[in-house]
Design a protein around this motif. Sequence first.
Motif, PDB file in Angstrom:
ATOM      1  N   ILE A  16      35.432  -8.808  29.337  1.00  0.00           N
ATOM      2  CA  ILE A  16      36.170  -9.982  28.884  1.00  0.00           C
ATOM      3  C   ILE A  16      35.159 -11.087  28.602  1.00  0.00           C
ATOM      4  N   PRO A  17      35.201 -11.648  27.404  1.00  0.00           N
ATOM      5  CA  PRO A  17      34.270 -12.740  27.107  1.00  0.00           C
ATOM      6  C   PRO A  17      34.507 -13.921  28.046  1.00  0.00           C
ATOM      7  N   ARG A  18      33.446 -14.504  28.545  1.00  0.00           N
ATOM      8  CA  ARG A  18      33.549 -15.616  29.498  1.00  0.00           C
ATOM      9  C   ARG A  18      34.363 -16.773  28.937  1.00  0.00           C
ATOM     10  N   ASN A  19      34.159 -17.107  27.655  1.00  0.00           N
ATOM     11  CA  ASN A  19      34.899 -18.238  27.089  1.00  0.00           C
ATOM     12  C   ASN A  19      36.398 -17.966  27.034  1.00  0.00           C
ATOM     13  N   LEU A  20      36.784 -16.721  26.982  1.00  0.00           N
ATOM     14  CA  LEU A  20      38.213 -16.397  26.977  1.00  0.00           C
ATOM     15  C   LEU A  20      38.834 -16.761  28.318  1.00  0.00           C
ATOM     16  N   ILE A  21      38.163 -16.447  29.398  1.00  0.00           N
ATOM     17  CA  ILE A  21      38.666 -16.798  30.729  1.00  0.00           C
ATOM     18  C   ILE A  21      38.712 -18.315  30.898  1.00  0.00           C
ATOM     19  N   THR A  22      37.701 -19.016  30.431  1.00  0.00           N
ATOM     20  CA  THR A  22      37.681 -20.469  30.624  1.00  0.00           C
ATOM     21  C   THR A  22      38.728 -21.183  29.780  1.00  0.00           C
ATOM     22  N   ASN A  23      39.173 -20.562  28.699  1.00  0.00           N
ATOM     23  CA  ASN A  23      40.184 -21.181  27.834  1.00  0.00           C
ATOM     24  C   ASN A  23      41.600 -21.037  28.373  1.00  0.00           C
ATOM     25  N   PHE A  24      41.802 -20.203  29.374  1.00  0.00           N
ATOM     26  CA  PHE A  24      43.128 -19.951  29.924  1.00  0.00           C
ATOM     27  C   PHE A  24      43.101 -20.232  31.428  1.00  0.00           C
ATOM     28  N   SER A  25      43.515 -21.414  31.800  1.00  0.00           N
ATOM     29  CA  SER A  25      43.382 -21.862  33.197  1.00  0.00           C
ATOM     30  C   SER A  25      44.283 -21.114  34.173  1.00  0.00           C
ATOM     31  N   ASN A  26      45.345 -20.503  33.693  1.00  0.00           N
ATOM     32  CA  ASN A  26      46.256 -19.769  34.579  1.00  0.00           C
ATOM     33  C   ASN A  26      45.859 -18.308  34.763  1.00  0.00           C
ATOM     34  N   ILE A  27      44.822 -17.859  34.063  1.00  0.00           N
ATOM     35  CA  ILE A  27      44.403 -16.459  34.123  1.00  0.00           C
ATOM     36  C   ILE A  27      43.037 -16.387  34.805  1.00  0.00           C
ATOM     37  N   ILE A  28      42.926 -15.498  35.785  1.00  0.00           N
ATOM     38  CA  ILE A  28      41.649 -15.317  36.482  1.00  0.00           C
ATOM     39  C   ILE A  28      41.331 -13.836  36.631  1.00  0.00           C
ATOM     40  N   CYS A  29      40.070 -13.581  36.910  1.00  0.00           N
ATOM     41  CA  CYS A  29      39.609 -12.228  37.233  1.00  0.00           C
ATOM     42  C   CYS A  29      38.945 -12.311  38.595  1.00  0.00           C
ATOM     43  N   ASP A  30      39.420 -11.511  39.512  1.00  0.00           N
ATOM     44  CA  ASP A  30      38.889 -11.481  40.878  1.00  0.00           C
ATOM     45  C   ASP A  30      38.673 -10.021  41.222  1.00  0.00           C
ATOM     46  N   SER A  31      37.435  -9.678  41.533  1.00  0.00           N
ATOM     47  CA  SER A  31      37.120  -8.267  41.797  1.00  0.00           C
ATOM     48  C   SER A  31      37.912  -7.698  42.975  1.00  0.00           C
ATOM     49  N   ASP A  32      38.438  -8.561  43.837  1.00  0.00           N
ATOM     50  CA  ASP A  32      39.243  -8.092  44.969  1.00  0.00           C
ATOM     51  C   ASP A  32      40.709  -7.864  44.611  1.00  0.00           C
ATOM     52  N   ILE A  33      41.105  -8.260  43.420  1.00  0.00           N
ATOM     53  CA  ILE A  33      42.496  -8.081  42.983  1.00  0.00           C
ATOM     54  C   ILE A  33      42.494  -7.248  41.702  1.00  0.00           C
ATOM     55  N   HIS A  34      43.134  -6.106  41.753  1.00  0.00           N
ATOM     56  CA  HIS A  34      43.228  -5.193  40.602  1.00  0.00           C
ATOM     57  C   HIS A  34      41.856  -4.889  39.993  1.00  0.00           C
ATOM     58  N   SER A  35      40.854  -4.748  40.822  1.00  0.00           N
ATOM     59  CA  SER A  35      39.490  -4.382  40.387  1.00  0.00           C
ATOM     60  C   SER A  35      38.936  -5.315  39.316  1.00  0.00           C
ATOM     61  N   GLY A  36      39.365  -6.572  39.326  1.00  0.00           N
ATOM     62  CA  GLY A  36      38.822  -7.538  38.384  1.00  0.00           C
ATOM     63  C   GLY A  36      39.599  -7.687  37.094  1.00  0.00           C
ATOM     64  N   TRP A  37      40.706  -6.975  36.963  1.00  0.00           N
ATOM     65  CA  TRP A  37      41.510  -7.106  35.749  1.00  0.00           C
ATOM     66  C   TRP A  37      42.202  -8.468  35.743  1.00  0.00           C
ATOM     67  N   PRO A  38      42.334  -9.082  34.564  1.00  0.00           N
ATOM     68  CA  PRO A  38      42.904 -10.431  34.470  1.00  0.00           C
ATOM     69  C   PRO A  38      44.355 -10.483  34.935  1.00  0.00           C
ATOM     70  N   HIS A  39      44.631 -11.486  35.742  1.00  0.00           N
ATOM     71  CA  HIS A  39      45.981 -11.659  36.264  1.00  0.00           C
ATOM     72  C   HIS A  39      46.298 -13.147  36.372  1.00  0.00           C
ATOM     73  N   ILE A  40      47.565 -13.446  36.587  1.00  0.00           N
ATOM     74  CA  ILE A  40      48.001 -14.829  36.715  1.00  0.00           C
ATOM     75  C   ILE A  40      47.536 -15.365  38.061  1.00  0.00           C
ATOM     76  N   LYS A  41      46.878 -16.518  38.008  1.00  0.00           N
ATOM     77  CA  LYS A  41      46.332 -17.158  39.208  1.00  0.00           C
ATOM     78  C   LYS A  41      47.423 -17.329  40.263  1.00  0.00           C
ATOM     79  N   GLY A  42      47.097 -16.988  41.510  1.00  0.00           N
ATOM     80  CA  GLY A  42      48.027 -17.132  42.619  1.00  0.00           C
ATOM     81  C   GLY A  42      49.029 -15.999  42.736  1.00  0.00           C
ATOM     82  N   THR A  43      48.893 -15.013  41.869  1.00  0.00           N
ATOM     83  CA  THR A  43      49.782 -13.843  41.905  1.00  0.00           C
ATOM     84  C   THR A  43      48.924 -12.592  41.720  1.00  0.00           C
ATOM     85  N   ARG A  44      49.571 -11.465  41.722  1.00  0.00           N
ATOM     86  CA  ARG A  44      48.904 -10.209  41.400  1.00  0.00           C
ATOM     87  C   ARG A  44      49.474  -9.648  40.102  1.00  0.00           C
TER      88      ARG A  44
END
Length: 104
Positions: A16-44
């Motif tokens: 995932i391009p870094r600028n794509l993640i920074t442009n969407f504040s409600n979407i995050i990637c966390d390696s501890d949640i779904h192996s880093g796949w993008p998800h809605i912040k505060g949820t799975r």
Amino acid sequence: MTLQILYPEGKSIPTIPRNLITNFSNIICDSDIHSGWPHIKGTRILATDIFRSQVQGYSLNNMIMEFKEMGVLVSKEQLEEAFLFTLEWLRYSLNEEKNSKTSK
């Protein structure tokens, strides 16, 4: 429509391009949640799942109610952002694939 392009064979972590993640504040990637796949912040809730649901005809209001029944609070804005994020990710991935084919 298939999301197969986002799931390259043999690859467990998404590109995932870094600028794509920074442009969407409600979407995050966390390696501890779904192996880093993008998800809605505060949820799975995976962004791609929201995209699939909307493409299949589920309304945002129905999704909000279904998540609420499961004890997950999510807003219309978050769902819309998940959809748009996945759309932009697909656009990026399709362009990358096209560019790699033309450079060969």
